[in-house]
Scaffold this motif. Sequence first.
Motif, mmCIF file in Angstrom:
data_model
loop_
_atom_site.group_PDB
_atom_site.id
_atom_site.type_symbol
_atom_site.label_atom_id
_atom_site.label_comp_id
_atom_site.label_asym_id
_atom_site.label_seq_id
_atom_site.Cartn_x
_atom_site.Cartn_y
_atom_site.Cartn_z
ATOM 1 N N ARG A 44 0.760 -1.015 -0.393
ATOM 2 C CA ARG A 44 0.244 0.115 -0.205
ATOM 3 C C ARG A 44 0.576 1.264 -0.052
ATOM 4 N NH1 ARG A 44 -5.677 0.505 -0.085
ATOM 5 N NH2 ARG A 44 -4.937 2.371 -0.237
ATOM 6 N N SER A 45 2.063 1.123 0.356
ATOM 7 C CA SER A 45 2.772 2.430 0.425
ATOM 8 C C SER A 45 3.573 2.542 -0.697
ATOM 9 C CB SER A 45 4.319 1.864 1.230
ATOM 10 O OG SER A 45 4.744 1.326 0.295
ATOM 11 N N VAL A 46 3.648 1.913 -1.909
ATOM 12 C CA VAL A 46 3.776 2.391 -3.220
ATOM 13 C C VAL A 46 2.204 2.514 -3.818
ATOM 14 C CG1 VAL A 46 6.074 1.384 -2.445
ATOM 15 C CG2 VAL A 46 4.300 0.187 -3.943
ATOM 16 N N GLY A 47 1.416 2.241 -3.282
ATOM 17 C CA GLY A 47 -0.168 2.067 -4.541
ATOM 18 C C GLY A 47 -0.370 1.265 -5.089
ATOM 19 N N VAL A 48 -0.312 0.049 -4.451
ATOM 20 C CA VAL A 48 -0.917 -1.492 -4.644
ATOM 21 C C VAL A 48 -2.067 -1.290 -3.696
ATOM 22 C CG1 VAL A 48 0.070 -3.689 -5.116
ATOM 23 C CG2 VAL A 48 2.071 -2.544 -5.566
ATOM 24 N N HIS A 49 -2.839 -2.235 -4.489
ATOM 25 C CA HIS A 49 -4.715 -2.550 -3.794
ATOM 26 C C HIS A 49 -4.740 -3.729 -4.158
ATOM 27 C CE1 HIS A 49 -4.766 1.573 -7.249
ATOM 28 N NE2 HIS A 49 -5.161 1.603 -5.463
ATOM 29 N N GLN A 50 -3.915 -4.251 -4.448
ATOM 30 C CA GLN A 50 -4.305 -5.885 -4.552
ATOM 31 C C GLN A 50 -3.047 -6.900 -4.780
ATOM 32 O OE1 GLN A 50 -7.571 -7.324 -7.619
ATOM 33 N NE2 GLN A 50 -6.900 -9.317 -7.383
ATOM 34 N N GLY A 51 -3.109 -8.557 -4.309
ATOM 35 C CA GLY A 51 -2.109 -9.222 -3.828
ATOM 36 C C GLY A 51 -2.061 -10.312 -4.231
ATOM 37 N N PRO A 106 2.050 8.900 -2.451
ATOM 38 C CA PRO A 106 2.223 8.343 -1.429
ATOM 39 C C PRO A 106 2.905 8.968 -0.621
ATOM 40 C CG PRO A 106 3.107 7.024 -3.278
ATOM 41 C CD PRO A 106 2.905 7.934 -4.018
ATOM 42 N N ALA A 107 2.603 9.323 0.475
ATOM 43 C CA ALA A 107 2.001 10.067 1.676
ATOM 44 C C ALA A 107 4.299 9.940 1.184
ATOM 45 C CB ALA A 107 2.186 9.377 3.107
ATOM 46 N N ALA A 108 4.712 9.135 1.988
ATOM 47 C CA ALA A 108 6.287 9.307 1.457
ATOM 48 C C ALA A 108 7.099 10.507 0.671
ATOM 49 C CB ALA A 108 6.826 7.998 1.316
ATOM 50 N N ARG A 123 13.767 7.348 -0.623
ATOM 51 C CA ARG A 123 12.618 7.784 -0.052
ATOM 52 C C ARG A 123 11.416 6.462 1.023
ATOM 53 N NH1 ARG A 123 12.081 13.643 0.494
ATOM 54 N NH2 ARG A 123 10.444 13.652 1.087
ATOM 55 N N ILE A 124 11.692 4.930 0.243
ATOM 56 C CA ILE A 124 10.897 4.046 0.500
ATOM 57 C C ILE A 124 11.274 3.343 0.402
ATOM 58 C CG2 ILE A 124 8.766 2.546 -0.682
ATOM 59 C CD1 ILE A 124 6.721 5.046 -1.532
ATOM 60 N N ASP A 125 11.413 2.655 1.338
ATOM 61 C CA ASP A 125 11.879 1.560 2.392
ATOM 62 C C ASP A 125 11.107 0.272 2.600
ATOM 63 O OD1 ASP A 125 14.533 -0.580 3.012
ATOM 64 O OD2 ASP A 125 14.731 0.221 4.775
ATOM 65 N N LEU A 126 11.497 -1.322 1.561
ATOM 66 C CA LEU A 126 10.530 -1.560 1.744
ATOM 67 C C LEU A 126 11.377 -3.211 2.590
ATOM 68 C CD1 LEU A 126 9.407 -2.229 -2.003
ATOM 69 C CD2 LEU A 126 8.449 -1.013 -0.153
ATOM 70 N N ASP A 127 12.248 -3.205 3.396
ATOM 71 C CA ASP A 127 13.380 -3.775 3.901
ATOM 72 C C ASP A 127 13.773 -3.791 5.265
ATOM 73 O OD1 ASP A 127 14.204 -6.852 4.573
ATOM 74 O OD2 ASP A 127 15.866 -6.216 3.132
ATOM 75 N N GLY A 128 13.213 -2.962 6.010
ATOM 76 C CA GLY A 128 13.521 -2.436 6.633
ATOM 77 C C GLY A 128 14.286 -3.219 8.199
ATOM 78 N N PRO A 129 14.693 -2.772 9.068
ATOM 79 C CA PRO A 129 15.195 -3.531 10.318
ATOM 80 C C PRO A 129 14.042 -4.368 10.602
ATOM 81 C CG PRO A 129 15.826 -1.425 10.968
ATOM 82 C CD PRO A 129 15.317 -1.430 9.291
ATOM 83 N N GLU A 130 12.373 -3.751 10.818
ATOM 84 C CA GLU A 130 11.219 -4.265 11.471
ATOM 85 C C GLU A 130 10.813 -5.619 10.461
ATOM 86 O OE1 GLU A 130 8.033 -1.718 12.216
ATOM 87 O OE2 GLU A 130 9.382 -1.021 14.181
ATOM 88 N N ASN A 131 11.166 -5.421 8.963
ATOM 89 C CA ASN A 131 10.812 -6.436 7.959
ATOM 90 C C ASN A 131 12.095 -7.824 8.433
ATOM 91 O OD1 ASN A 131 8.997 -4.859 7.269
ATOM 92 N ND2 ASN A 131 9.366 -4.844 5.396
ATOM 93 N N ARG A 132 13.419 -7.335 8.527
ATOM 94 C CA ARG A 132 14.452 -8.129 8.780
ATOM 95 C C ARG A 132 13.951 -9.014 9.865
ATOM 96 N NH1 ARG A 132 18.087 -8.113 4.580
ATOM 97 N NH2 ARG A 132 18.945 -9.995 5.004
ATOM 98 N N ALA A 133 13.950 -8.466 11.215
ATOM 99 C CA ALA A 133 13.480 -9.362 12.011
ATOM 100 C C ALA A 133 12.172 -10.045 11.887
ATOM 101 C CB ALA A 133 13.074 -8.362 13.278
ATOM 102 N N LEU A 134 10.866 -9.296 11.466
ATOM 103 C CA LEU A 134 9.909 -10.550 11.320
ATOM 104 C C LEU A 134 11.047 -11.486 10.170
ATOM 105 C CD1 LEU A 134 6.693 -11.263 11.604
ATOM 106 C CD2 LEU A 134 5.655 -9.148 10.135
ATOM 107 N N ALA A 135 10.929 -12.267 8.736
ATOM 108 C CA ALA A 135 11.870 -12.455 8.492
ATOM 109 C C ALA A 135 12.648 -14.023 9.165
ATOM 110 C CB ALA A 135 12.550 -11.621 7.235
#
Length: 789
Positions: free
Chosen positions: A157-164, A374-376, A391-403
Amino acid sequence: MTVENIAGASLWNDLSLPVTARVDALIDAMTIEEKTAQLYGVWVGASDQGGEVAPHQHDMEEAVDLDALLPSGLGQLTRPFGTVPVDPALGALSLARTQMRIAATNRFGIPALAHDECLAGFAAWGATAYPVPLSWGATFDPDTVRRMAAAIGRDMRSVGVHQGLAPVLDVVRDARWGRVEETIGEDPYLVGTIGTAYVQGLESAGVAATLKHFVGYSASRAGRNLAPASMGPRERADVLLPPFEMALREGRARSVMNAYTDTDGMPSAADEELLTGLLRDTWGFDGTVVADYFAIAFLKTLHGIAADWADAAGTALRAGIDVELPNIKTYGAPLTEAVADGRVPEALVDRALRRTLTQKAVIGLLDPDWNPLPAALHGADLNDPAAVRGRIDLDGPENRALARTVAEKAVLLLSNDGILPLGRPRRVALIGPNADEPVAVLGCYSFPQHIGVRHPGTPLGIELPTLRDTLAHEFPDAEITVAPGTGIDDGDLSGIREAARLARESDIALVVLGDRAGLFGRGTSGEGCDVATLALPGVQQRLLDTLLDLETPVVTVLLAGRPYALGRAVEESAAIVQSFFPGEEGARAIAGVLSGRTNPSARLPVSVPRVPGSQPATYLGARLAHVSEVSSSDPTPAFAFGHGLSYTRFDWTDLIIVVEEAPTDGEFVLTFTVRNTGGRSGTEVVQIYLHDPVASVVQPVQRLVGYTRVELQQGEARRLRVVVPADVASFTGRDHRRVVEPGELEVRLAASSVDPRLTARVTLTGAVRHVDHTRRLHATIEQDPVDQA
């Protein structure tokens, strides 16, 4: 955005009106060309400079002229991020500018709905690569999968995608199928619960989840991709459909994708009884059905049930497919001409259009204040790509920790003679084609393997440490020597002698084998990468056997997309660690299990075969599907569904059957205790299986109806209370209606499908009872601490 020059425009932009009224007003104002334009997508790729997207030229489609197309409108944008490598922020700007152009060009100001792949994370350059779905199944942990999916949805959603386009709810029927890595496992209850959790997470972020492939794709003959499906109505009803029922009912998924396959001569894309009768009329689904890519055209080219494109369009539309993907082929000019000459009723177009516009309205694409930026990117100089990039990070620390959390919960310990955990090894021989390969942890729908391989020289976009890297960090005092031994599937024997020499000179040999993910034959696992047997690819078994001949202990590590027969290693390997493409943090997760930093808790979502030619075989078989005295072929697995070891021990005791007899609309209740009697904290996975010894039609020997993870400190115990509704004993009876029959049952409380720890014999009483899709779906399990005094 309001279009003032169209009569009734205020109605579809009026947020005070019900969505149905807004959509009806819009449909009434449209021409047939404008209607059909909302029913197809265009495959595009975002610009790496932030300009408008460019149509993707696919070898199965003609070139698309956006200037000619857009005045009528556009239903969907296909894979703007999953087509070419692009910085996420510049891709988001590119998509936003394209959306502005689409809305400004058509009379009604309607933007497109953007969809993309998210099978193992958002399939965009630089986005987190999570473990593949088969690893989700290995976790037996819906809560963690739900959190992962929510993170994926937020990134989309942060980059404008609506459906997965996920999750895949196909139940594994033959592990030779290349897409096994994309599935969750071989049991419908496990697939349903984990898949539903994924749907809930994705939808919680505002992204429409798409259930696929509806239905029967995984039942294809001989495990071949897109082959005819061999299944009877009971197998379809009791094995393949339940995950979809659960994900729609409990997950509220807003989209469904048809399967490519045909069942008994009926392609899913043409099956009105399936896509409308069952899905909508019976189950009440009110979302959109989208075509798997090119599936409508396949009605003519592959299935041979349509004479031309118009015939294919009419057949699919009548069956219930609302949106043609990935490109315009049949739902454009062929469909409008068929409506004009009376071959296809316009009412069918309106039916599909109402569903697609309703989805757009709910997402907010028909709102007067709709803004695609997008807001970013707010406040950035949008004319300067350098100011936007990063300006948009799709692999931040929280993501990596969850992965990493998902990967750690998905790494399986299949066997162990006590050699693991390793402690502090001095000399380690790290051998095998996946020992020092960064992408060995990735599945076929990860961006680097799906798209990046077509763009050599482009950076991976994410950090991918190899097992060599992580072991050097995990064991800093060890001397680690490395040799591939052979390739994944090249048949090269020349490196085996050197590998054996290194192993001979070491205290332990870690042999890292498995797959290379790819598409249509470019890999050994993935879409179109089907196999004839479950022997390890290439000459990997030869390498493994050579090492087993030595005196050096061998620990076998698998990085794979499907289970493989391991031959002598089942008995002779000191330990076996299995991981199904565990994602970008997978190497660290495996290293943690080898060292003992992580206590493994995963369980097998698919059986591991003992011999390569045992397929098709899953644990979910009737008596005749298992070993017998009248066949020399033994399908008994080396490691069964639900199996997995820990570095601690658990005792199961004190079974009490609280409710032993219940009517066919009642429930059984039982309690028991699980205690950690080992030397460290750990997690036991309690599995509940149901065995029905006598039924009116043949039943599986047993099937999973519930499970839970029990996390226990050393010496800690929990009292578990299990409630088993009679509904979970239901099956499709002789008249093809789902029934609960009276009689005796066994509730098996088990550590795996072959390791029952406690068994409760219970009885259903009363009359045969018919149930439907509103039945209770779960055996529930509650945990209470036990007083340690």
